[in-house]
Design a protein around this motif. Structure first.
Motif, PDB file in Angstrom:
ATOM      1  N   PHE A 134      -2.313  34.979  50.867  1.00 49.61           N
ATOM      2  CA  PHE A 134      -1.961  34.468  49.064  1.00 49.61           C
ATOM      3  C   PHE A 134      -2.037  35.578  48.117  1.00 49.61           C
ATOM      4  O   PHE A 134      -1.875  35.212  46.745  1.00 49.61           O
ATOM      5  N   LEU A 135      -3.410  35.638  48.169  1.00 54.01           N
ATOM      6  CA  LEU A 135      -4.070  36.324  47.071  1.00 54.01           C
ATOM      7  C   LEU A 135      -3.915  37.758  46.887  1.00 54.01           C
ATOM      8  O   LEU A 135      -2.931  38.238  45.484  1.00 54.01           O
ATOM      9  N   ALA A 136      -2.990  38.255  48.294  1.00 52.68           N
ATOM     10  CA  ALA A 136      -2.216  39.645  47.338  1.00 52.68           C
ATOM     11  C   ALA A 136      -0.393  39.543  46.318  1.00 52.68           C
ATOM     12  O   ALA A 136      -0.596  39.751  46.026  1.00 52.68           O
ATOM     13  N   TYR A 137      -0.405  38.068  47.378  1.00 49.47           N
ATOM     14  CA  TYR A 137       1.005  37.813  46.786  1.00 49.47           C
ATOM     15  C   TYR A 137       0.536  36.870  45.396  1.00 49.47           C
ATOM     16  O   TYR A 137       1.775  37.222  44.228  1.00 49.47           O
ATOM     17  N   GLY A 138       0.107  36.418  44.600  1.00 46.64           N
ATOM     18  CA  GLY A 138      -0.303  36.138  43.948  1.00 46.64           C
ATOM     19  C   GLY A 138      -0.469  37.025  42.651  1.00 46.64           C
ATOM     20  O   GLY A 138      -0.314  37.063  41.676  1.00 46.64           O
ATOM     21  N   LEU A 139      -1.303  37.962  43.237  1.00 50.43           N
ATOM     22  CA  LEU A 139      -2.066  39.039  42.023  1.00 50.43           C
ATOM     23  C   LEU A 139      -1.302  39.797  41.774  1.00 50.43           C
ATOM     24  O   LEU A 139      -0.961  40.348  40.399  1.00 50.43           O
ATOM     25  N   PHE A 140      -0.168  40.538  42.929  1.00 48.15           N
ATOM     26  CA  PHE A 140       1.166  41.522  42.806  1.00 48.15           C
ATOM     27  C   PHE A 140       2.048  40.941  42.155  1.00 48.15           C
ATOM     28  O   PHE A 140       3.363  41.508  41.595  1.00 48.15           O
ATOM     29  N   ALA A 141       2.476  39.423  42.786  1.00 45.55           N
ATOM     30  CA  ALA A 141       3.921  39.185  42.286  1.00 45.55           C
ATOM     31  C   ALA A 141       3.773  38.240  41.081  1.00 45.55           C
ATOM     32  O   ALA A 141       4.766  37.932  40.149  1.00 45.55           O
ATOM     33  N   GLY A 142       2.365  37.497  40.988  1.00 49.67           N
ATOM     34  CA  GLY A 142       2.316  36.611  39.884  1.00 49.67           C
ATOM     35  C   GLY A 142       2.446  36.367  37.803  1.00 49.67           C
ATOM     36  O   GLY A 142       2.956  38.166  38.236  1.00 49.67           O
ATOM     37  N   ASP A 143       3.300  36.537  37.308  1.00 47.94           N
ATOM     38  CA  ASP A 143       3.170  36.115  36.172  1.00 47.94           C
ATOM     39  C   ASP A 143       1.764  35.463  35.937  1.00 47.94           C
ATOM     40  O   ASP A 143       1.689  33.639  35.085  1.00 47.94           O
ATOM     41  N   TRP A 144       0.671  36.258  35.157  1.00 43.75           N
ATOM     42  CA  TRP A 144       0.144  35.755  34.456  1.00 43.75           C
ATOM     43  C   TRP A 144       0.034  35.364  32.633  1.00 43.75           C
ATOM     44  O   TRP A 144      -1.074  34.787  32.636  1.00 43.75           O
ATOM     45  N   GLY A 145       0.783  35.713  32.054  1.00 38.22           N
ATOM     46  CA  GLY A 145       0.955  35.042  31.007  1.00 38.22           C
ATOM     47  C   GLY A 145       1.420  33.757  31.018  1.00 38.22           C
ATOM     48  O   GLY A 145       0.826  32.761  31.041  1.00 38.22           O
ATOM     49  N   ASP A 146       2.727  33.079  32.027  1.00 40.77           N
ATOM     50  CA  ASP A 146       2.531  32.419  32.053  1.00 40.77           C
ATOM     51  C   ASP A 146       1.321  31.368  32.805  1.00 40.77           C
ATOM     52  O   ASP A 146       1.722  30.179  32.367  1.00 40.77           O
ATOM     53  N   PHE A 147       1.141  31.934  33.544  1.00 38.86           N
ATOM     54  CA  PHE A 147      -0.361  31.404  34.058  1.00 38.86           C
ATOM     55  C   PHE A 147      -1.317  30.728  33.348  1.00 38.86           C
ATOM     56  O   PHE A 147      -1.825  29.562  32.807  1.00 38.86           O
ATOM     57  N   VAL A 148      -1.976  31.137  32.501  1.00 35.36           N
ATOM     58  CA  VAL A 148      -2.427  31.249  30.727  1.00 35.36           C
ATOM     59  C   VAL A 148      -1.778  30.277  30.079  1.00 35.36           C
ATOM     60  O   VAL A 148      -2.753  29.452  29.749  1.00 35.36           O
ATOM     61  N   GLN A 149      -0.780  30.217  30.146  1.00 36.40           N
ATOM     62  CA  GLN A 149      -0.140  28.829  29.553  1.00 36.40           C
ATOM     63  C   GLN A 149      -0.386  28.072  30.191  1.00 36.40           C
ATOM     64  O   GLN A 149      -0.397  26.891  29.688  1.00 36.40           O
ATOM     65  N   GLN A 150      -0.356  27.257  31.234  1.00 40.98           N
ATOM     66  CA  GLN A 150       0.199  26.497  31.880  1.00 40.98           C
ATOM     67  C   GLN A 150      -1.924  25.334  32.549  1.00 40.98           C
ATOM     68  O   GLN A 150      -1.742  24.502  32.268  1.00 40.98           O
ATOM     69  N   TRP A 151      -2.841  27.062  32.005  1.00 39.76           N
ATOM     70  CA  TRP A 151      -3.638  26.902  32.227  1.00 39.76           C
ATOM     71  C   TRP A 151      -4.281  26.232  31.086  1.00 39.76           C
ATOM     72  O   TRP A 151      -4.920  25.096  31.494  1.00 39.76           O
TER      73      TRP A 151
END
Length: 214
Positions: A134-151
């Motif tokens: 799950f760490l690898a999946y989140g870090l390499f496939a995740g959208d950080w811009g979208d995450f910051v917006q949702q955060w």
């Protein structure tokens, strides 16, 4: 009688509750639908970072169980309500236990069935594997811009992220006694490993010495 250490955990618990209630972003009307989809594995269209974070919040309580049950067998208060509660509310359940427990660097008697179950290297390997995936999946496939917006806009994502950080920071508070109970004389290497969020505690659980049996 509460010690300064215990009072610190109590204060931290109230601070976390107050922050979550008063200062976190407002509730998102889609939160219940998001939790349902995450729980049922209906992940199409969801940010992999959110998926990874949600699932890691299920790995963290498992890692805590590896310490809590062995510690709890030596305490006047049972550990299991707090351990089970951590699967639902994370650090909000762990903090009261930390406030109520007493230092316990020795293990006396025979480990009970639950403690023996969480001494399992197989269970530790499963937790480590899940953490890596799950760490690898989140870090390499995740959208950080979208995450910051949702955060910034979702109380659920905001509080869950801070809960992840809190669990990472609180883990060492149980580690010292666990090392002492296992007779580790030079724990620097294990302390260093365990300081790495999620992965470190999982590796520690896998490689730590067994509890002594009297």
């Amino acid at each position: 009688m509460l010690t300064f250490r215990s009072l610190g955990f109590v204060l931290l618990w109230f601070t976390a509750l107050g922050y979550g209630a008063l200062f976190a972003p407002p509730d998102d009307p889609n939160t219940l639908d998001l939790i349902t989809r995450l729980s049922l594995g209906q992940w199409d269209g969801l940010n992999p970072l959110i998926i990874a974070l949600f699932n890691l919040m299920g790995v963290w309580p498992l890692l805590y169980c590896g310490l809590l049950f062995g510690d709890g067998q030596q305490q006047k208060i049972p550990a299991w309500p707090f351990a089970l509660g951590a699967f639902a509310v994370g650090a909000f359940s762990v903090l009261p236990y930390l406030a109520l427990r007493k230092p316990c660097p020795r293990f006396q008697g025979q480990p009970n069935r639950v403690v023996r179950a969480f001494e399992s290297r197989w269970l530790a390997a499963v937790a480590l594997g899940a953490a890596v995936v799950f760490l690898a999946y989140g870090l390499f496939a995740g959208d950080w811009g979208d995450f910051v917006q949702q955060w910034q806009s979702s109380r659920f994502i905001h509080v869950m992220s801070l809960d992840f950080c809190a669990l990472s920071l609180l883990f060492p508070t149980l580690l010292g006694d666990d090392l002492a109970r296992r007779g580790v004389k030079n724990p620097l290497a294990l302390w260093t490993v365990a300081a790495i969020p999620v992965l470190g505690p999982a590796v520690y659980w896998l490689v730590r010495p067994a509890l002594p049996r009297s």
